[in-house]
Scaffold this active site. Sequence first.
Site, mmCIF file in Angstrom:
data_model
loop_
_atom_site.group_PDB
_atom_site.id
_atom_site.type_symbol
_atom_site.label_atom_id
_atom_site.label_comp_id
_atom_site.label_asym_id
_atom_site.label_seq_id
_atom_site.Cartn_x
_atom_site.Cartn_y
_atom_site.Cartn_z
ATOM 1 N N HIS B 56 0.809 -1.224 0.000
ATOM 2 C CA HIS B 56 0.000 0.000 0.000
ATOM 3 C C HIS B 56 0.842 1.275 0.000
ATOM 4 O O HIS B 56 0.355 2.326 0.366
ATOM 5 C CB HIS B 56 -0.928 0.016 1.214
ATOM 6 C CG HIS B 56 -1.869 -1.137 1.293
ATOM 7 N ND1 HIS B 56 -2.807 -1.391 0.329
ATOM 8 C CD2 HIS B 56 -2.015 -2.122 2.226
ATOM 9 C CE1 HIS B 56 -3.509 -2.471 0.665
ATOM 10 N NE2 HIS B 56 -3.037 -2.943 1.801
ATOM 11 N N HIS B 218 -7.827 -4.235 -1.318
ATOM 12 C CA HIS B 218 -7.241 -5.516 -1.699
ATOM 13 C C HIS B 218 -8.067 -6.129 -2.812
ATOM 14 O O HIS B 218 -8.071 -7.333 -3.003
ATOM 15 C CB HIS B 218 -7.179 -6.464 -0.507
ATOM 16 C CG HIS B 218 -6.651 -5.809 0.722
ATOM 17 N ND1 HIS B 218 -7.467 -5.158 1.611
ATOM 18 C CD2 HIS B 218 -5.392 -5.664 1.174
ATOM 19 C CE1 HIS B 218 -6.723 -4.646 2.572
ATOM 20 N NE2 HIS B 218 -5.465 -4.934 2.331
#
Lengths: 213, 333
Positions: B56, B218
């Site tokens: 991330h 995700h």
Amino acid sequence: MDGFANAAGKSIVMKMIAEIQANKVYLSDIDGLIGDGDHGMNMNKGFTLCKERLGRNALTFTESLAALGDILFNEIGGSMGPIYGMIFIEMAEYAAKETVITAHVFAGMLDAGFNGLGDIVQARVGDKTLIDTFVPARDAFAEATASGLDFVCALQKFKLSSENGMLSTKDLVSRFGRSSRLGERSRGVLDAGAVSCNLIFQAMADEMINLIK
Amino acid sequence: MQRILNNPDDVVDEMLQGFLKNHADIAMATGNPRVVQARKAAAGKVGVVTGGGSGHKPAFVGYVGRGLVDAAAVGEIFTSPTAKSFFDAFKATDQGGGVACLFGNYSGDNMNVKLAIRMAEKVGLTVKTVVANDDVASSPADQREKRRGGAGEIFMWKIGGAKAAAGGSLDEVIRVAQKAVNHTHSVGVGLSPCTLPAVGHPNFEIKDGTMELGIGHHGEPGVEIVPMETADQMATHMLNLILPDHPFQENDEVAVLLSGLGATPIMELYVLFNEVAKKLNDKGIRIYRSYVGNYFTSLEMMGATLTVMKLDDELKILLDAECESMGLTQFGR
């Protein structure tokens, strides 16, 4: 003696490790359908690490199981690290002082593992998680033992209920974890945690049966 | 898959080594290779910790620094850090005033933080938590506790981190971080999927010509798969999910964060931001401060997340405070 020597039980954990290693890709593929596809890799990483650590050391069943639990708990992370870590640590702790693992002791281990799990996870039967494998298997074993069946027969019942529990997750809609956000789209696929739990239980019971015989 | 890797299994460790070499002035290693700590932390301050899976960037280690987060626990890609790593991060940052653990609402993170707090209790270390649940697409408003964390985590860290840097007590840090979360609403739009390096193929699909509204960090499915839209339509769609949720009203002042998901050119983020700003202006909602760039990504997904935080005087002061990190550096106003 209806049971096996704790001292002889390292092979049970080795069998569990081999089973997870052999199914690494299968588990990731199942997880990829409704999860993020890392279940097989993470499980394989933890179990393989444990195999290296256990090495040729002469360890008991409960010592080996505790070592596996510690590695998963402390070094793997995600959801599965603490979940399986907690189960194995609690199971091992319950029977750590036993020289013989009897059906009665194993029933207690399953209860202890489940209680440890309940401490950190709110999922229940029907939520499409490994609990759908764990609970029927544990209950079938306890029932078989209570009704007077011997250890090996009770383990056969345990295996059968574990398998059926795992299969039951296919028609369920996920209500826990990342896949729960899929709602109806999670139906029709097995839960990866339920599958890995069944693989572990089958390997565990098979090697126990070997040792008892 | 053509990616810059050695052994895909080592990607997190090697990324962290590279990160620390490049940002040695801001961040440093700890005894736990999966915990990164800020180099400077004012003496006696409340510790601020976060953590989460990798993939991330800049989150999570990129927000370790002065005026933000004091330490981050780092997990495998898209996988929660271990309880031990969270606990080690608590220990690394506690200066006696306790630790605020500010993290996102995911089952693995919740579990590991809970276990880490149990370890902390045994050594007499006080840890309190705020869990970001800003992603409006993940559950209805009346089930906010089920919503996952989104890029709104950055506002939680900024506000909580500023309060801690200003000498706030643990309870004060927790109060403002929770206020930031309560005031923050995010939504994502996904245009293409992402691939875990060790898997080698995308683990979900976004068909050509479509986009997924409300997608998670995700690749969690969102609210709707719709035909690909213009930036103008996309902005309308995203704001329609966010604005009624608070609800935001005319004359509100807001902070806006528009983050790319990894592979969308930053140029396009500005095209989208231009539309968002116009539409907010039309509704009489004033942008007090805005951020456009790759602030919270999902490997090489294409798409963006839009985060809006309603401001009051207290949040404005904390938002404007100085900070210095890889992901966010700003001077005082």
